[in-house]
Each structure stands twice: as structure tokens, then as C-alpha cells.
Write a protein that holds these residues in place. Structure first.
Motif, PDB file in Angstrom:
ATOM      1  N   GLU A  29      20.966  -2.577 -26.458  1.00 10.58           N
ATOM      2  CA  GLU A  29      20.294  -3.699 -27.121  1.00 10.58           C
ATOM      3  C   GLU A  29      18.980  -3.250 -27.765  1.00 10.58           C
ATOM      4  O   GLU A  29      18.641  -3.687 -28.870  1.00 10.58           O
ATOM      5  CB  GLU A  29      20.041  -4.824 -26.123  1.00 10.58           C
ATOM      6  CG  GLU A  29      21.304  -5.562 -25.701  1.00 10.58           C
ATOM      7  CD  GLU A  29      21.021  -6.722 -24.769  1.00 10.58           C
ATOM      8  OE1 GLU A  29      20.057  -6.612 -23.976  1.00 10.58           O
ATOM      9  OE2 GLU A  29      21.765  -7.718 -24.818  1.00 10.58           O
ATOM     10  N   ALA A  30      18.264  -2.371 -27.091  1.00 12.56           N
ATOM     11  CA  ALA A  30      17.007  -1.867 -27.651  1.00 12.56           C
ATOM     12  C   ALA A  30      17.239  -1.079 -28.930  1.00 12.56           C
ATOM     13  O   ALA A  30      16.352  -1.005 -29.796  1.00 12.56           O
ATOM     14  CB  ALA A  30      16.294  -0.995 -26.622  1.00 12.56           C
ATOM     15  N   ASP A  31      18.436  -0.528 -29.084  1.00 15.94           N
ATOM     16  CA  ASP A  31      18.783   0.207 -30.294  1.00 15.94           C
ATOM     17  C   ASP A  31      19.405  -0.686 -31.363  1.00 15.94           C
ATOM     18  O   ASP A  31      19.907  -0.203 -32.379  1.00 15.94           O
ATOM     19  CB  ASP A  31      19.746   1.350 -29.959  1.00 15.94           C
ATOM     20  CG  ASP A  31      19.039   2.507 -29.254  1.00 15.94           C
ATOM     21  OD1 ASP A  31      17.811   2.636 -29.419  1.00 15.94           O
ATOM     22  OD2 ASP A  31      19.710   3.281 -28.554  1.00 15.94           O
ATOM     23  N   GLY A  32      19.398  -2.004 -31.102  1.00 14.57           N
ATOM     24  CA  GLY A  32      19.833  -2.954 -32.119  1.00 14.57           C
ATOM     25  C   GLY A  32      21.279  -3.391 -32.046  1.00 14.57           C
ATOM     26  O   GLY A  32      21.742  -4.130 -32.923  1.00 14.57           O
ATOM     27  N   LEU A  33      22.006  -2.996 -30.994  1.00 16.83           N
ATOM     28  CA  LEU A  33      23.402  -3.406 -30.861  1.00 16.83           C
ATOM     29  C   LEU A  33      23.497  -4.723 -30.102  1.00 16.83           C
ATOM     30  O   LEU A  33      22.672  -5.027 -29.243  1.00 16.83           O
ATOM     31  CB  LEU A  33      24.201  -2.325 -30.119  1.00 16.83           C
ATOM     32  CG  LEU A  33      24.355  -0.997 -30.847  1.00 16.83           C
ATOM     33  CD1 LEU A  33      25.071   0.006 -29.955  1.00 16.83           C
ATOM     34  CD2 LEU A  33      25.121  -1.153 -32.156  1.00 16.83           C
TER      35      LEU A  33
END
Length: 299
Positions: A289-293
Motif C-alpha cells: 500500500e505504501a508503494d501505491g498498490l
């Protein structure tokens, strides 16, 4: 059990559970969660789905965790990916035997303070000499975890990965691994001596509470209670930051990168790893999630 380990499923999956000095806790006694519904997440794009299931490497007999969304994931997945593939798991005992011995023996009386030594001796007396004087601290901890499991009549053959392996083999679907047996063991072998000694001491001190600890751990897992899981796990690993970094955070970062790379290939994957790797701010779902997924909790 002697100070050596036979190549077997038993210790390999137990070590895979050694996310924490709670290695012992992962092997205690607990009442089966008859209708366990462990937490599972999904990350997907247009042509790829990756289910991430939090696994327990050993469970009490009778625990039924295969229903709900897990059944759907198992049925639709094209492949299974675990911490160790079956081929690597088969090598694990021999790798342990090669890495575990000390260069020179050191008596346990010189390693452990009185309270921890008493816990160690009590556990040893329950089933025979560990041969610990001749082994590295991390290796002694692994054998202690095995002994607790044996005393509690738990076996990794009832664990999530073993059952999933059977299902995917029967379906003739591929089974892969995220690490090799040597890579996994070297995580412990390369810990600095102070960290190894801290882990061993905490495990010995807590050995008498293993049953209570695993009761909380297994119950939280069966409810899919990620907040409780995180609390149980963090109470131990947060006290040993070097171990947390090597055994949890750094591995989760590598596994997160693997998930992102795997999304480039079409298909459906069931990824089953120790439940402690999927919870908290440095769990794989949080990293993705932190990587935008977009990561969705599906069970």
C-alpha cells in the motif's frame, strides 16, 4: 532429540515460524479453532491476482481453516508460493546440521542467567539432552521450539503449508518458494552474537509460558484478528530490534518486491507465509500500500 536435526518437515517449518523469540510460542498447546478464518489479502491488476494468506506452520489437530475465501483462493489459484518450496524444505535438515555447530563448545551455564537456565534445563529434562553446548545459540533455540512442539503433540503436518502443499500437488499445480533453506537459516546464523544470546535467553525464560502464549496467538490467527496478532508478535520482536530487522522487516521488503514483480505476469497465485509477515506497519500488505498498490482484505 540429540543436538543434530534430521532432514524433515518438522524443524523446517518450525524455523520458518521463528519470526520471534516466540518460536516457542508458535509450538505450544492450544484448543483447535474449529472454524478458523485466518486473515487473507488480495492485490490484483487487470490480469493477475495474488492472494496473501497468513499461515501458521503448526496447528492443533482438528483446526479447520480451509473454508470461506481460502477455499475460493485455493480453487482458483494457478500456483502456490510459500517461504520454502517442498524441494528446499527437504534440504533444510542437512543445511541445519552444517550451520548449527559451534567452532568450540560452550556450556549453557556460561550462556544463560539462572532463571533462563532453569527454564532450559526443565525443557531439556522433558525429552533428553539437546546437545546445546556444541551448538550456536540460534540453533539451540530451534531445538527448544521442537521440544515444546513434541511435548504438546503438535506437528507441522497439521500446519497450513503442509495441507496446501498436498492440495496443490494433488491438483498438479506448481509450488514455489520465496527463499532457499540456506538463505532462511543464514538469517539466524549471521545475527550478531549479542542478538543471538538475547533471543536464546528470552526463549528459555518464556518456555514455561509457551502454552499460554500460543493459545493467544492461535486464537487471534483463527479469528483473523490482525491487531491482536500484531500485539502478540510485537511484544517479543520489538525487544530485539536487530532480529526484527533481519527476520521480519527486511524479508517483508523483499517479498513485497516479489509481489510487485509477479504482478507483471498473468494468473492467480496463492502466497502463504507466516502470519506475522502480513500484519503491522512493516507487513507485506502495508508495504504494498505504501508503494501505491491497492490491497484488499478479503477474509
Amino acid at each position: 532429540m540429540s543436538g543434530t536435526v534430521r532432514p524433515s518437515h518438522h524443524w523446517g517449518r518450525r524455523l520458518a515460524a521463528a519470526l520471534l523469540p516466540c518460536l516457542l510460542a508458535a509450538c505450544g498447546t492450544a484448543e483447535p479453532a474449529r472454524q478458523a478464518r485466518p486473515a487473507m489479502w488480495l492485490v490484483a491488476d487487470d490480469d493477475t491476482k495474488i492472494y496473501m494468506l497468513g499461515a501458521m506452520h503448526a496447528l492443533p489437530r482438528g483446526t479447520d481453516w480451509k473454508g470461506g475465501k481460502v477455499a475460493e483462493a485455493v480453487g482458483t489459484a494457478d500456483e502456490l508460493v510459500m517461504e520454502l518450496s517442498p524441494a528446499e524444505l527437504a534440504k533444510a535438515g542437512a543445511v541445519f546440521q552444517a550451520l548449527a555447530p559451534r567452532t568450540a563448545p560452550l556450556a549453557m551455564e556460561k550462556r544463560l542467567p539462572p532463571q533462563a537456565l532453569a527454564g532450559y534445563r526443565a525443557l531439556e529434562a522433558s525429552g533428553g539432552d539437546f546437545g546445546g553446548d556444541t551448538l550456536d545459540d540460534w540453533a539451540v533455540m530451534v531445538l527448544m521450539g521442537q521440544r515444546v512442539a513434541q511435548n504438546a503433540e503438535l506437528d507441522s503436518s497439521d500446519g497450513v503449508e503442509t495441507r496446501l502443499t498436498e492440495r496443490f500437488k494433488d491438483a498438479r499445480k506448481p509450488i514455489g518458494g520465496l527463499e532457499t533453506a540456506r538463505e532462511q537459516l543464514m538469517l539466524f546464523e549471521t545475527l550478531d552474537p549479542k542478538t543471538q544470546r538475547t533471543l536464546l535467553t528470552r526463549s528459555a525464560q518464556k518456555s514455561g509460558d509457551a502454552a499460554k502464549d500460543v493459545g493467544a496467538l492461535t486464537a487471534a490467527w483463527g479469528r483473523g484478528d490482525v491487531a491482536a496478532l500484531e500485539k502478540v508478535i510485537n511484544e517479543d520482536v520489538d525487544a530485539v530490534p536487530a532480529a526484527r530487522k533481519a527476520i521480519i522487516t527486511d524479508r517483508n521488503r523483499r517479498w513485497s518486491a516479489w509481489v510487485q514483480k509477479r504482478l507483471e505476469q498473468p494468473g492467480t497465485v496463492l502466497m502463504a507465509v507466516g502470519a506475522g509477515h502480513l500484519v503491522g506497519a512493516d507487513g507485506v500488505p502495508a508495504m504494498l500500500e505504501a508503494d501505491g498498490l491497492k490491497v484488499t482484505r478479503v477474509q
